[in-house]
Design a protein around this motif. Structure first.
Motif, PDB file in Angstrom:
ATOM      1  N   ALA A  76      -4.454   3.505   2.300  1.00 46.87           N
ATOM      2  CA  ALA A  76      -5.870   3.065   1.949  1.00 46.87           C
ATOM      3  C   ALA A  76      -6.117   1.593   1.994  1.00 46.87           C
ATOM      4  N   ALA A  77      -4.988   0.661   1.513  1.00 49.26           N
ATOM      5  CA  ALA A  77      -5.038  -0.408   1.473  1.00 49.26           C
ATOM      6  C   ALA A  77      -3.565  -0.981   1.745  1.00 49.26           C
ATOM      7  N   PRO A  78      -3.152  -2.138   2.128  1.00 51.57           N
ATOM      8  CA  PRO A  78      -2.003  -2.706   2.177  1.00 51.57           C
ATOM      9  C   PRO A  78      -1.060  -2.558   1.025  1.00 51.57           C
ATOM     10  N   ILE A  79       0.106  -2.032   1.044  1.00 48.50           N
ATOM     11  CA  ILE A  79       0.690  -2.043  -0.092  1.00 48.50           C
ATOM     12  C   ILE A  79       2.033  -2.963  -0.012  1.00 48.50           C
ATOM     13  N   THR A  80       2.527  -3.399  -1.384  1.00 52.47           N
ATOM     14  CA  THR A  80       3.797  -4.362  -1.378  1.00 52.47           C
ATOM     15  C   THR A  80       4.687  -3.866  -2.677  1.00 52.47           C
TER      16      THR A  80
ATOM     17  N   ALA B 273       6.291   1.487  -6.138  1.00 52.64           N
ATOM     18  CA  ALA B 273       5.311   2.482  -6.669  1.00 52.64           C
ATOM     19  C   ALA B 273       4.099   2.697  -6.141  1.00 52.64           C
ATOM     20  N   GLU B 274       3.694   1.977  -5.393  1.00 50.93           N
ATOM     21  CA  GLU B 274       2.456   2.229  -4.421  1.00 50.93           C
ATOM     22  C   GLU B 274       2.686   3.059  -3.540  1.00 50.93           C
ATOM     23  N   ILE B 275       3.937   3.285  -2.791  1.00 52.01           N
ATOM     24  CA  ILE B 275       4.268   4.072  -1.957  1.00 52.01           C
ATOM     25  C   ILE B 275       4.016   5.682  -2.151  1.00 52.01           C
ATOM     26  N   ARG B 276       4.432   5.855  -3.508  1.00 52.71           N
ATOM     27  CA  ARG B 276       4.227   7.311  -4.195  1.00 52.71           C
ATOM     28  C   ARG B 276       2.739   7.548  -3.966  1.00 52.71           C
ATOM     29  N   ARG B 277       1.972   6.707  -4.656  1.00 49.46           N
ATOM     30  CA  ARG B 277       0.461   6.767  -4.883  1.00 49.46           C
ATOM     31  C   ARG B 277      -0.346   7.022  -3.438  1.00 49.46           C
ATOM     32  N   GLU B 278       0.312   6.352  -2.464  1.00 48.31           N
ATOM     33  CA  GLU B 278      -0.653   6.621  -1.218  1.00 48.31           C
ATOM     34  C   GLU B 278       0.079   8.008  -0.381  1.00 48.31           C
ATOM     35  N   ILE B 279       1.302   8.231  -0.726  1.00 50.98           N
ATOM     36  CA  ILE B 279       1.735   9.387  -0.053  1.00 50.98           C
ATOM     37  C   ILE B 279       1.151  10.918  -0.740  1.00 50.98           C
ATOM     38  N   VAL B 280       0.709  10.682  -2.136  1.00 52.91           N
ATOM     39  CA  VAL B 280       0.264  11.604  -2.799  1.00 52.91           C
ATOM     40  C   VAL B 280      -1.304  11.607  -2.479  1.00 52.91           C
TER      41      VAL B 280
ATOM     42  N   GLY C 217       4.338  -1.862   4.948  1.00 58.21           N
ATOM     43  CA  GLY C 217       3.247  -2.034   4.014  1.00 58.21           C
ATOM     44  C   GLY C 217       1.768  -1.482   4.416  1.00 58.21           C
ATOM     45  N   GLU C 218       1.638  -1.233   5.704  1.00 57.11           N
ATOM     46  CA  GLU C 218       0.313  -0.623   6.432  1.00 57.11           C
ATOM     47  C   GLU C 218       0.272   0.895   6.598  1.00 57.11           C
ATOM     48  N   ALA C 219       1.519   1.580   6.592  1.00 63.09           N
ATOM     49  CA  ALA C 219       1.283   3.059   6.777  1.00 63.09           C
ATOM     50  C   ALA C 219       2.562   3.714   6.542  1.00 63.09           C
ATOM     51  N   GLY C 220       2.512   4.929   6.860  1.00 65.28           N
ATOM     52  CA  GLY C 220       3.670   5.964   6.672  1.00 65.28           C
ATOM     53  C   GLY C 220       3.625   6.609   8.116  1.00 65.28           C
ATOM     54  N   TYR C 221       5.054   6.959   8.500  1.00 69.82           N
ATOM     55  CA  TYR C 221       5.118   7.309   9.924  1.00 69.82           C
ATOM     56  C   TYR C 221       5.993   8.622   9.767  1.00 69.82           C
ATOM     57  N   TRP C 222       5.476   9.673  10.643  1.00 66.20           N
ATOM     58  CA  TRP C 222       6.165  11.066  10.818  1.00 66.20           C
ATOM     59  C   TRP C 222       6.324  11.445  12.149  1.00 66.20           C
ATOM     60  N   GLY C 223       7.480  12.330  12.358  1.00 61.11           N
ATOM     61  CA  GLY C 223       7.444  12.880  13.716  1.00 61.11           C
ATOM     62  C   GLY C 223       7.495  14.396  13.406  1.00 61.11           C
ATOM     63  N   TYR C 224       6.765  14.908  14.351  1.00 58.09           N
ATOM     64  CA  TYR C 224       6.719  16.640  14.232  1.00 58.09           C
ATOM     65  C   TYR C 224       7.087  17.162  15.423  1.00 58.09           C
ATOM     66  N   ALA C 225       7.332  18.713  15.412  1.00 59.75           N
ATOM     67  CA  ALA C 225       7.711  19.535  16.594  1.00 59.75           C
ATOM     68  C   ALA C 225       6.742  20.701  16.454  1.00 59.75           C
ATOM     69  N   VAL C 226       6.532  21.248  17.470  1.00 56.89           N
ATOM     70  CA  VAL C 226       5.663  22.448  17.453  1.00 56.89           C
ATOM     71  C   VAL C 226       6.484  23.691  18.365  1.00 56.89           C
TER      72      VAL C 226
END
Length: 105
Positions: free
Chosen positions: A74-78, A81-88, A49-58
């Motif tokens: 941008a703000a906590p989500i519950t 549908a808010e997941i899509r909005r935040e990732i966009v 609800g607070e953030a998205g997490y990614w792992g990356y390689a170089v």
């Protein structure tokens, strides 16, 4: 990896599957904009609800995962549908930061 008491495991799994299969380029864009411009691969690894997490390689690194990126919403989500909005929003911010043009919606 965070626990997601807000979103059931099936929702998190569905979002990760979608992001990593249909939006792999968007994941990489987010990693390059907010973590390491030299990133060559990236996968979304979790969300809550607070953030998205990614792992990356170089490229050229011997590590499977060179770094982890936590991007707060941008703000906590519950709601799912808010997941899509935040990732966009992150996608659009990444383009702005890199000076590139997002694809039309």
């Amino acid at each position: 990896m965070p626990d997601s008491p807000v979103f059931p495991p099936a929702v998190v799994a569905a979002v990760l599957s979608h992001m990593n299969s249909d939006h792999a380029d968007d994941n990489l864009l987010i990693a390059r904009a907010f973590a390491d411009p030299a990133a060559t691969a990236c996968a979304m690894t979790s969300l809550d609800g607070e953030a998205g997490y990614w792992g990356y390689a170089v490229e050229g690194s011997s590590d499977e995962c060179d770094g982890e990126l936590r991007m707060p919403w941008a703000a906590p989500i519950t709601e799912r549908a808010e997941i899509r909005r935040e990732i966009v929003s992150l996608y659009e911010q990444a383009h702005a930061r890199l000076g590139t043009t997002p694809r039309p919606r």
